[in-house]
Design a protein around this motif. Structure first.
Motif, PDB file in Angstrom:
ATOM      1  N   GLU A  53      40.111  47.090  38.129  1.00 28.82           N
ATOM      2  CA  GLU A  53      39.038  48.036  38.393  1.00 28.82           C
ATOM      3  C   GLU A  53      38.457  48.517  37.064  1.00 28.82           C
ATOM      4  OE1 GLU A  53      38.376  52.171  40.901  1.00 28.82           O
ATOM      5  OE2 GLU A  53      40.395  51.457  40.500  1.00 28.82           O
TER       6      GLU A  53
ATOM      7  N   TYR B  74      37.393  53.997  37.884  1.00 26.30           N
ATOM      8  CA  TYR B  74      38.680  54.651  38.094  1.00 26.30           C
ATOM      9  C   TYR B  74      38.595  56.137  37.782  1.00 26.30           C
ATOM     10  CZ  TYR B  74      43.507  56.041  37.230  1.00 26.30           C
ATOM     11  OH  TYR B  74      44.684  56.712  37.240  1.00 26.30           O
TER      12      TYR B  74
ATOM     13  N   PHE C 214      39.185  43.357  42.877  1.00 25.11           N
ATOM     14  CA  PHE C 214      37.999  43.235  42.038  1.00 25.11           C
ATOM     15  C   PHE C 214      37.938  41.826  41.470  1.00 25.11           C
ATOM     16  CE2 PHE C 214      38.664  47.739  42.246  1.00 25.11           C
ATOM     17  CZ  PHE C 214      37.378  48.252  42.312  1.00 25.11           C
TER      18      PHE C 214
ATOM     19  N   ARG D 164      33.486  44.304  44.075  1.00 26.09           N
ATOM     20  CA  ARG D 164      34.563  44.977  44.803  1.00 26.09           C
ATOM     21  C   ARG D 164      34.681  44.315  46.169  1.00 26.09           C
ATOM     22  NH1 ARG D 164      34.738  51.210  45.176  1.00 26.09           N
ATOM     23  NH2 ARG D 164      32.613  50.881  44.571  1.00 26.09           N
TER      24      ARG D 164
END
Length: 102
Positions: A92, A97, A24, A43
């Motif tokens: 992230e 997540y 990321f 991403r």
């Protein structure tokens, strides 16, 4: 290094390649005075282009006076452009997540 050790190392790399976490990157677009225009979380790969950076965005925070946080769980392919663009690696986003762990 002997051949069996090299073979074992290569096998370990092949089998753990899928376990590597995704990469990321955070990108911050500022004007000439350094005021934030937008922040993006990307991403995967960040590719340099003539207009800026090609990314797959998962999050965007627009600048003041009325910041809006947009989330793209499936990713959104876009180009980040602006007078000044800073970028750095980041983790992230927590909301992503939690979404993926469900």
């Amino acid at each position: 290094m002997t051949f069996p050790r090299l073979l074992l190392l290569l096998a370990a790399l092949v089998f753990t390649a899928g376990c590597a976490s995704e990469r990321f990157t955070k990108l911050r677009v500022t004007n000439h005075r350094g005021e934030v225009l937008a922040e993006w979380v990307a991403r995967g790969y960040v590719l340099r282009s003539e207009q800026g950076y090609r990314i797959t965005a998962v999050e965007r925070l627009s600048g003041p006076p009325h910041p809006i946080l947009s989330r793209y769980p499936d990713g959104w392919r876009t180009t980040v452009a602006g007078p000044h663009i800073l970028r750095w690696r980041c983790g992230e986003p927590y909301w992503l997540y939690e979404l993926e762990s469900e």
